[in-house]
Motif scaffolding. Structure first.
Motif, short mmCIF file in Angstrom:
data_model
loop_
_atom_site.label_atom_id
_atom_site.label_comp_id
_atom_site.label_asym_id
_atom_site.label_seq_id
_atom_site.Cartn_x
_atom_site.Cartn_y
_atom_site.Cartn_z
N LYS A 66 30.34 62.77 -1.52
CA LYS A 66 30.79 64.05 -2.06
C LYS A 66 31.83 64.70 -1.16
O LYS A 66 32.73 65.40 -1.62
N ASN A 75 28.38 58.84 -6.48
CA ASN A 75 26.98 58.96 -6.85
C ASN A 75 26.14 57.77 -6.39
O ASN A 75 24.92 57.79 -6.45
N ASP A 82 32.52 55.29 -6.05
CA ASP A 82 31.59 56.07 -6.86
C ASP A 82 30.72 56.92 -5.92
O ASP A 82 29.83 56.40 -5.25
#
Length: 409
Positions: free
Chosen positions: A259, A368, A366
């Motif tokens: 993030k 996540n 990615d």
């Protein structure tokens, strides 16, 4: 009204938090890890600086004071605003910490207190929130944003009156869907917030002192730990005390290094609108490397003109980038060396690390996924012609063979 003072409080947590940021947070507090070339905490502090009549900024956490001393001193001088670090003796919860330091926070008798969480990434429209709060009245106003129904359950969901913007209902991480409107972790309060927290403390004391103390005895946190969300926001909802201001801009919570890479991208894009001088430029000539998209490069960085950098790259101090190197979607921390023709994609490279010639450090990107970005801890050496894909490498390691989807302890 224009003479009323305002203070800001930023919650920075402590070493027991931020474990998902390892190995980057082993030697550096999570709030001081750079995003877009500036410590994570610098972005909310810079936003606070723009509030009218700001008297001072407080950082509250349970890191050792020495870990923040240098930063607090430099940012106070840079912004010409007093910034003070207040160390908790133990975690008190965000509302509890606010109350614990109430005398310090209120020493200049401010009319309003901002409360921000440092692991939030957004454009921080603080003056707009304050102006809206003055129109609404009540104890406080919170920044909210609409997200997908799937994402909402990870946060505090709320219901607000579409006309008056009053907070009608609040529930933290509900098991069933309540609303696509979530809490952004940014608030402004009047001094009445301290009375509200005191009321919760008194209720907890009374309840725990008699036989009917089931509600507080079964809490999973200590009795002197007051949570802003469950203990303050939920009970005050629907009582014309709390209001909402909807954020129409970007917002992310910085819970993982993946993030942080995304948030660095968001801040770099914001620089293009608010502070374009912070972004690098280059045309691939004999003197300047090719710069693609939004890129931050510290003035001390040595870049070979045949390197190609961007988009979404942040390069910190004293980094050396060799000929033919290619950097895409990555954060490069201080004192790193990236040698000839090395490639770094979707990765964070820790302080004092070295990437060898023709080596490749990359991941899927990615944010996540647990290994969606590759992270090298401090002082990691990747030798020549080694490929590192989707891996986390702890500090002080030397990689002389290629690895994929691994955690190197």
């Amino acid at each position: 009204m224009s003479e009323e003072k305002v203070v800001a409080v930023i919650m920075v947590g402590g070493p027991t938090k931020g474990t998902r940021f390892r190995p980057l947070s082993f030697n550096t507090p999570k709030p001081l890890i750079p995003l877009a070339g500036q410590p994570m905490i610098h972005h909310p502090i810079s936003a606070c600086k723009k509030i009218s009549n700001l008297a001072q900024i407080f950082l509250i956490g349970f890191y050792e004071e020495r870990e923040f001393a240098l930063y607090v001193s430099s940012i106070s001088n840079e912004l010409k605003i007093p910034v003070r670090y207040l160390k908790e003796d133990k975690p008190h919860g965000s509302a509890g910490a606010l109350y614990y330091f109430r005398d310090r926070i209120m020493e200049e008798k401010p009319s309003h207190v901002f409360l921000l969480n440092c692991d939030v990434c957004c454009s921080f429209p603080l003056q707009d929130i304050l102006d809206a709060h003055r129109r609404y009245g009540g104890i406080g106003t919170m920044l909210v944003i609409k997200v997908s129904a799937e994402a909402a359950s990870q946060f505090g969901e709320l219901v607000a009156d579409p006309d008056t913007k009053e907070l009608l209902h609040y529930t933290e991480k509900p098991e069933t869907f309540v609303s696509d409107l979530i809490n952004c972790g940014v608030y402004v309060f009047t001094s009445d917030i301290f009375k509200a927290i005191e009321g919760v403390y008194n209720q907890m004391r009374e309840t725990s002192s008699n036989y009917n103390h089931f509600q507080y005895a079964t809490r999973s946190v200590p009795s002197d730990f007051v949570r802003l969300d469950q203990d303050i926001l939920s009970p005050l909802a629907g009582k014309k005390q709390l209001y909402t201001y909807e954020n129409k801009d970007f917002w992310e919570q910085i819970k993982t290094p993946g993030k942080s890479l995304k948030c660095s991208d968001l801040y770099l894009a914001q620089f293009r609108e608010t502070c374009p001088r912070l972004l690098a430029s280059g045309d691939g000539t004999n003197k300047k490397p090719m710069i693609v998209g939004d890129v931050y490069i510290h003035p001390s960085v040595k870049l070979h003109p045949s390197a190609k950098i961007g988009p979404n790259v942040s390069i910190s101090a004293n980094v050396r980038v060799g000929p033919g190197a290619r950097l895409i979607n990555c954060i490069i921390l201080d004192d790193v060396e990236i040698k000839d023709n090395a490639v770094v994609i979707n990765s964070i490279i820790g302080w004092k690390s070295s990437i060898g010639r023709w080596s490749r450090v990359q991941a899927s990107g990615d944010d996540n996924e647990r290994l969606g970005i590759t992270i090298l801890g401090e002082a990691v050496t990747v030798e020549d012609e080694v490929v590192v894909i989707g891996s986390i490498v702890l500090q002080n390691k030397t990689l002389n063979a290629s690895v994929q989807d691994d955690i190197i302890l």
